[in-house]
Write a protein that holds these residues in place. Structure first.
Motif, mmCIF file in Angstrom:
data_model
loop_
_atom_site.group_PDB
_atom_site.id
_atom_site.type_symbol
_atom_site.label_atom_id
_atom_site.label_comp_id
_atom_site.label_asym_id
_atom_site.label_seq_id
_atom_site.Cartn_x
_atom_site.Cartn_y
_atom_site.Cartn_z
ATOM 1 N N GLU A 123 95.996 18.723 13.251
ATOM 2 C CA GLU A 123 96.607 17.734 12.495
ATOM 3 C C GLU A 123 98.195 18.065 12.831
ATOM 4 N N ARG A 124 98.495 18.528 13.708
ATOM 5 C CA ARG A 124 99.970 18.733 14.343
ATOM 6 C C ARG A 124 100.511 17.374 14.592
ATOM 7 N N PRO A 125 99.996 16.442 15.313
ATOM 8 C CA PRO A 125 100.841 15.104 15.533
ATOM 9 C C PRO A 125 100.889 14.411 14.005
ATOM 10 N N VAL A 126 100.065 14.415 13.266
ATOM 11 C CA VAL A 126 100.152 13.751 11.746
ATOM 12 C C VAL A 126 100.968 14.474 11.071
ATOM 13 N N ARG A 127 101.308 15.754 11.087
ATOM 14 C CA ARG A 127 102.324 16.073 10.254
ATOM 15 C C ARG A 127 103.818 15.777 10.691
ATOM 16 N N ARG A 129 104.361 22.754 8.460
ATOM 17 C CA ARG A 129 103.144 22.509 8.792
ATOM 18 C C ARG A 129 102.853 21.844 10.294
ATOM 19 N N TRP A 130 104.053 21.135 10.529
ATOM 20 C CA TRP A 130 103.858 20.637 11.917
ATOM 21 C C TRP A 130 104.045 21.946 12.963
ATOM 22 N N LEU A 131 104.803 22.654 12.650
ATOM 23 C CA LEU A 131 105.064 23.910 13.772
ATOM 24 C C LEU A 131 103.945 24.878 13.604
ATOM 25 N N ALA A 132 103.350 24.988 12.365
ATOM 26 C CA ALA A 132 102.253 26.058 12.252
ATOM 27 C C ALA A 132 100.733 25.510 12.582
ATOM 28 N N ALA A 133 100.627 24.096 12.730
ATOM 29 C CA ALA A 133 99.590 23.578 13.461
ATOM 30 C C ALA A 133 99.259 23.886 14.803
ATOM 31 N N GLU A 134 97.980 24.289 15.319
ATOM 32 C CA GLU A 134 97.693 24.612 16.723
ATOM 33 C C GLU A 134 98.036 23.098 17.674
ATOM 34 N N ARG A 135 98.358 23.772 19.001
ATOM 35 C CA ARG A 135 98.461 22.514 19.742
ATOM 36 C C ARG A 135 97.214 22.322 20.371
ATOM 37 N N ALA A 195 108.278 18.934 25.772
ATOM 38 C CA ALA A 195 109.415 18.374 25.835
ATOM 39 C C ALA A 195 109.839 17.547 24.804
ATOM 40 N N CYS A 196 108.846 16.516 24.580
ATOM 41 C CA CYS A 196 109.020 15.630 23.279
ATOM 42 C C CYS A 196 109.087 16.257 22.044
ATOM 43 N N GLU A 197 108.114 17.352 21.857
ATOM 44 C CA GLU A 197 108.224 18.008 20.422
ATOM 45 C C GLU A 197 109.562 18.748 20.357
ATOM 46 N N LEU A 198 109.981 19.093 21.242
ATOM 47 C CA LEU A 198 111.394 20.115 21.237
ATOM 48 C C LEU A 198 112.492 19.219 20.887
ATOM 49 N N ASN A 199 112.237 17.802 21.508
ATOM 50 C CA ASN A 199 113.246 16.827 21.094
ATOM 51 C C ASN A 199 113.393 16.563 19.596
ATOM 52 N N GLY A 200 112.010 16.289 19.000
ATOM 53 C CA GLY A 200 111.898 16.179 17.384
ATOM 54 C C GLY A 200 112.236 17.104 16.721
ATOM 55 N N ASP A 238 122.724 21.608 12.002
ATOM 56 C CA ASP A 238 122.685 22.782 12.963
ATOM 57 C C ASP A 238 122.714 22.372 14.391
ATOM 58 N N ASP A 239 123.830 22.020 15.121
ATOM 59 C CA ASP A 239 123.906 21.637 16.303
ATOM 60 C C ASP A 239 123.607 22.514 17.053
ATOM 61 N N ALA A 240 123.853 23.859 17.048
ATOM 62 C CA ALA A 240 123.732 24.916 17.721
ATOM 63 C C ALA A 240 121.980 25.263 17.803
ATOM 64 N N GLU A 241 121.675 25.336 16.843
ATOM 65 C CA GLU A 241 120.081 25.389 16.957
ATOM 66 C C GLU A 241 119.436 24.384 17.915
ATOM 67 N N ALA A 242 119.816 22.875 17.375
ATOM 68 C CA ALA A 242 119.176 21.848 18.160
ATOM 69 C C ALA A 242 119.361 22.175 19.660
ATOM 70 N N LEU A 243 120.554 22.594 20.107
ATOM 71 C CA LEU A 243 120.794 22.862 21.505
ATOM 72 C C LEU A 243 120.041 23.898 21.968
ATOM 73 N N GLU A 244 119.805 24.660 21.248
ATOM 74 C CA GLU A 244 118.854 26.008 21.903
ATOM 75 C C GLU A 244 117.584 25.751 21.868
ATOM 76 N N LEU A 245 117.116 24.695 20.967
ATOM 77 C CA LEU A 245 115.594 24.271 21.191
ATOM 78 C C LEU A 245 115.537 23.224 22.426
ATOM 79 N N TRP A 246 116.570 22.543 22.676
ATOM 80 C CA TRP A 246 116.628 21.611 23.747
ATOM 81 C C TRP A 246 116.613 22.114 25.180
#
Length: 1014
Positions: free
Chosen positions: A131-135, A157-163, A171-176, A186-194
């Protein structure tokens, strides 16, 4: 309408997939889908629908994918079994695109959007997908309609669902995920994720393109301006001209508007003028146009509302006009979303974005941008203050500061007197001395600019000072009259007469006047300078009877001796002049201590700004004398002393000097880039963009390249290319070659080849053919990389001709011959083409053997000879594999060739092309095959012997030859011979000290032996 055949549709689909994204590709894809449906071939129709969906996705018409997707889904529901595994996977993958397109289309009711999301969830569940893409899709829809709690649940639920196979790439998931963090502040958290995407560790078709743009404002808000600049240069290069990335382009335009780079923003807007239209995708239009509106609003604030912008709907628009039409259109789209979503979230975010104020007043980007047109200056602010008494006191203090600055020749003098001029009329009484000082400052400015009225103004100033009883100021005006006369080209007799008057005025000062000695010395030093000029006018230097520089040096030396210990600033000036004379006379060793003494004396006199010029000059001299450490110290000292210098050109020169020295040091590219960037900015401020600014940008590009920042280097260099090409043929060739190298590193072979060829064209008239030969060779290799075989052959042949004219670079000749050999096999591998390739390989070997006769021990030449025998064996092996084994595919290659690593890119590209699309040739007889295989073995043995003699550095090359020979022995039916070769190498390696044997060698050899004896 002509009906297309199935073959024509299939060919058209293949061509369409390779076409540039955009409306033309979409129209062609639509026509192909229609033709495929008419054909009645359901499989072909499905393929055409899939192609159409992909075409729409990567364009500004992505919302139009809904109809072909619905048709494709109907096809699936009719007969799921007709879909291959790949086709079914593609269909479910496209569901994610459609879910986004529906959410981003305000014309689709919210109930329908939610229904599609439910349908996606149902089908994914039945198909067994996570369900990951659905969430994720649910999260963005909930965010858009203001259901923040639901969005947060969906996010978790998106983060918890299996890939699984339906998950977007990392790359696209981290963008979102990062964008969601930004929405929550939270700009700092975003940049760390990216970070993994921005660093290039995770990539996809549109990443890091999109994230480089999305990260700009978070970086600025966190004070990380250098990174933001880098992301802009890299990211805009990736996004430029790509329809599906127009929202990213809008972010780059917005970034420029918020960092004082409005002119750069206008240039990017002009680059995309064709896209500033009512785009079919309303969400893309809103995002793209919103970024443009940030720029247009800023331009209006700066008074550029009437400046031409870009056309809209084929009508030319000013900034004001374009702002009004885009603002109305965007607001309408935002309200459509609001009406559908039942919330004002979209319009609120639009208004917040377009109302942003600059985050930085100025952020130099390094790229060249045309200056904005001048606007009418703002009216001077009215004087403010608590009362007349306070204002008068402030004014008196300002005048005193201006006079102190004047007496010190401080760089800020002009600005202080300009402020005095603005405020003087507001004073209750007109002070005659202040008026006289102002007039003197204006006359001095007129004299510096060469204005015709300067003598008249200075005469009036002299008279005013005399009337006020200020004889020393009148004496200074007399001296300036002489200087203006010399500057304007007056007759030597007139200038000398004025100098005599100035000297008498100085000497006539009261003996008790503390400035008398200074005025006399100043007249003396000015007279030395002017007299040298007058002598050169009267007696040109071509007249060998007059040593003008010697006379000037003697006079300056006497002046220094007479005044040393008293008038430090004048002595420092004389020492600088004497140092320059030494350079003119070809004595840099004499100049170095003089320039150092001048700078030190000026600094001790409390005039550090006066030390800047001699220090910069000294740094350059020291570099010419190959004393880089001292040069760097001098340049750093100049930068330190330049803190109060207000002249933009001087600031640029100081930084450019240090940047150049640091770049030549070889280990300071990052610091060099910082100074070159600042230098370019200062030269732009001085109006010297095409001169010092171009040189600074070239240096900046080289510094970026030194750090491996090739995209930024190319962007900077291309922006300054037109200016740099105006600085002579030598620079034009050097710059184009450098740009070609950068583009090649960026995997842009066609434009890289163009730069090499243009550089070669400039160099073709030079007496020395080597530069042209090298450029033609680089062009050939790059054309080869681009798959342009015919053009590559022509360029190789020209390069070979030029190299042979010099005979200086045998290795270059050899590599060209080998590349030509492989390119000769590109269309057909038969007896004739193999014979020609053999001839060229043998010719290459002859060139090397002749060179080795003159230098038998040259390891580079011996390595190239081994490589030539190795490649000739490969040519023969290709002949065997193509024409000697009817039971195998004609293009099948042995394992040893699959593993081959060639050091020369041109040859590697030529080998890749060789045999591509070859037509079947006459089959070789078994005897011919065996003879060729024996020859291959012999060639590999010859190469291996050379590699063995060259030592451990060539062990891998030697092993490759042994590997090839062993497998060829097996193909001849003599596996034991191959095994014997490998066993001998294993025994040799085991007998060596353990530290001398690479970790890979024994495992590879033992694995090969096991395969041969299996």
């Amino acid at each position: 309408m002509t009906t297309l055949t199935r073959e024509e549709i299939v060919r058209g689909l293949a061509e369409n997939r390779e076409s540039p994204n955009g409306a033309v590709r979409n129209a062609h894809a639509e026509a192909l889908a229609g033709a495929a449906e008419t054909s009645g071939d359901r499989a072909l129709f499905r393929e055409a629908l899939d192609n159409l969906i992909n075409s729409y996705l990567y364009s500004s018409e992505s919302s139009r994918m809904l109809v072909p997707f619905a048709r494709l889904l109907q096809e699936y529901d009719k007969d799921p079994g007709a879909f291959s595994h790949w086709e079914a996977h593609s269909l479910f993958w496209q569901f994610k695109w459609v879910a986004t397109a529906i959410s981003d289309s305000p014309g689709i009711p919210l109930e329908s959007a939610t229904g599609w999301l439910d349908e996606m969830e149902r089908r994914y569940r039945i198909a067994g997908y996570s369900e990951r893409p659905v969430r994720e899709a649910e999260m963005w829809l909930a965010d858009a309609i203001g259901e923040d709690e639901r969005a947060e649940r969906a996010f978790r639920r998106w983060l918890a669902a299996e890939r699984d196979d339906m998950s977007d790439c990392r790359a696209c998931e981290l963008n979102g995920q990062g964008q969601y963090a930004v929405l929550h502040g939270d700009d700092a958290e975003a940049l760390e994720l990216w970070k993994p995407v921005l660093d290039g560790d995770l990539t996809c078709a549109e990443e890091p393109h999109r994230l480089l743009a999305t990260s700009l404002l978070p970086l600025l808000r966190l004070g990380r301006a250098d990174e933001a600049r880098s992301h802009h240069l890299r990211g805009y290069r990736m996004a430029r001209g790509n329809e599906s990335l127009l929202p990213s382009v809008g972010k780059h335009i917005e970034f420029c508007a918020l960092t004082g780079n409005e002119s750069r923003g206008l240039e990017i807007l002009a680059d995309h003028a064709a896209h500033v239209t009512p785009l079919a995708n309303l969400d893309d239009r809103l995002n793209f146009h919103s970024g443009i509106l940030v720029l247009l609003r800023r331009l209006r604030q700066l008074g550029h509302g009437r400046t031409p912008a870009v056309p809209y709907e084929a009508i030319p628009r000013t900034v004001d006009e374009l702002y009004e039409v885009l603002y109305a259109g965007c607001l309408d789209i935002a309200r459509q979303f609001d009406a559908r979503n039942g919330t004002t979230r979209v319009s609120d975010r639009f208004l917040t974005r377009t109302g942003r104020e600059p985050l930085l007043a100025e952020l130099p980007l390094g790229v060249r941008s045309a200056a904005l047109p001048q606007t009418a200056p703002a009216p001077a602010p009215a004087p403010s203050g608590p009362g007349p008494a306070r204002t008068a006191a402030d004014f008196t203090e300002l005048v005193e500061r201006a006079r102190r600055a004047r007496d010190l020749s401080h760089p800020g003098t002009d600005a202080l007197w300009a402020e005095v001029a603005v405020r003087v009329d507001a004073q209750p009484e007109a002070d005659p001395l202040v008026r006289a000082d102002l007039a003197a400052q204006q006359a001095l400015a007129a004299g510096r600019s060469g204005a015709e009225e300067a003598p008249e103004l200075l005469s009036a100033v002299r008279d005013d000072y005399r009337a006020l009883g200020l004889a020393e100021r009148a004496a200074l005006a007399e001296l300036r009259l002489a200087g203006v006369a010399a500057q304007s080209g007056a007759a030597p007799t007139e200038v000398r007469a004025l100098l005599r008057v100035a000297r008498r005025s100085a000497e006539a000062l009261d003996a008790a006047d503390p400035l008398r000695a200074r005025r006399i010395a100043l007249v003396e030093l000015s007279g030395i300078r002017m007299e040298s000029y007058l002598r050169s006018v009267e007696t040109p230097e071509t007249d060998g009877h007059h040593d003008h520089h010697g006379e000037l040096a003697a006079e300056l030396t006497d002046f220094i001796a007479a005044h040393e210990g008293t008038l430090a600033d004048l002595v420092a000036e004389a020492e600088e002049m004497l140092g320059r004379v030494a350079l003119t006379r070809g004595d840099p060793e004499r100049a170095v201590p003089l320039l150092a003494a001048s700078a030190a004396r000026a600094a001790l006199a409390g005039r550090p700004w006066q030390a800047v010029d001699p220090l910069v000059l000294r740094a350059g001299v020291l570099m010419a004398l190959e004393r880089p450490e001292e040069a760097e110290a001098a340049a750093r000292s100049a930068l330190e002393h330049s803190a109060e210098v207000t002249d933009a050109e001087t600031q640029g020169v100081v930084r450019l000097t240090l940047a150049d020295i640091l770049l030549q040091r070889g280990d300071a590219a990052a610091e060099s880039a910082r100074h070159a960037l600042a230098a370019a900015h200062w030269f732009d401020q001085a109006g010297l963009t095409a001169d010092g600014g171009a040189h600074a940008r070239l240096l900046l590009a080289r510094a970026y390249a030194g750090e491996g920042r090739n995209a930024e280097a190319a962007e900077v260099l291309q922006s300054a290319l037109a200016d740099l090409l105006e600085h002579g043929d030598q620079q034009a060739v050097s710059v184009r070659e450098f740009l070609g190298d950068l583009l090649r590193r960026l995997n842009e072979p066609r434009p890289a080849a163009e730069q090499y060829l243009l550089a070669a064209d400039v160099a073709k008239g030079w007496e020395d053919p080597r530069p042209q030969a090298g450029l033609a060779h680089s062009a050939a290799d790059t054309l080869n990389d681009a798959g342009l075989a015919v053009e590559a052959v022509a360029a190789y042949e020209r390069a070979l001709e030029l190299h042979r004219m010099t005979g200086a670079v045998p290795v270059a000749e050899v590599r060209i011959l080998r590349s030509l050999a492989w390119l000769g096999l590109r269309e057909e591998v038969n007896a004739a083409t193999v014979s020609e390739a053999r001839r060229q390989m043998e010719e290459a070997a002859e060139v090397l053997e002749a060179a080795l006769a003159a230098d038998p021990g040259a390891p580079g030449l011996r390595s190239e000879l081994a490589q030539t025998w190795h490649q000739l064996a490969q040519v023969l092996d290709r002949h065997v594999n193509t024409n000697g084994q009817p039971d195998e595919a004609a293009d099948e290659e042995d394992d040893e060739e699959d593993d081959e690593e060639d050091d020369d890119e041109g040859e590697a590209g030529a080998q890749a092309l060789a045999g591509a699309g070859a037509e079947p040739a006459a089959r070789l007889s078994p005897a011919e095959v065996d003879g060729l295989r024996l020859e291959e073995i012999g060639l590999w043995d010859r190469a291996a012997r050379i590699y063995a003699e060259l030592g451990p550095d060539h062990l891998r090359d030697r092993f490759q030859c042994l590997n090839n020979a062993a497998w060829t022995e097996q193909e001849r039916g003599d596996a034991d011979a191959g095994a014997t070769r490998v066993s001998a190498l294993i025994n040799e390696a085991r007998a060596l000290p353990e530290d001398d044997v690479p970790d890979w060698l024994l495992p590879s050899a033992e694995r090969l032996l096991a395969q041969l004896t299996a």
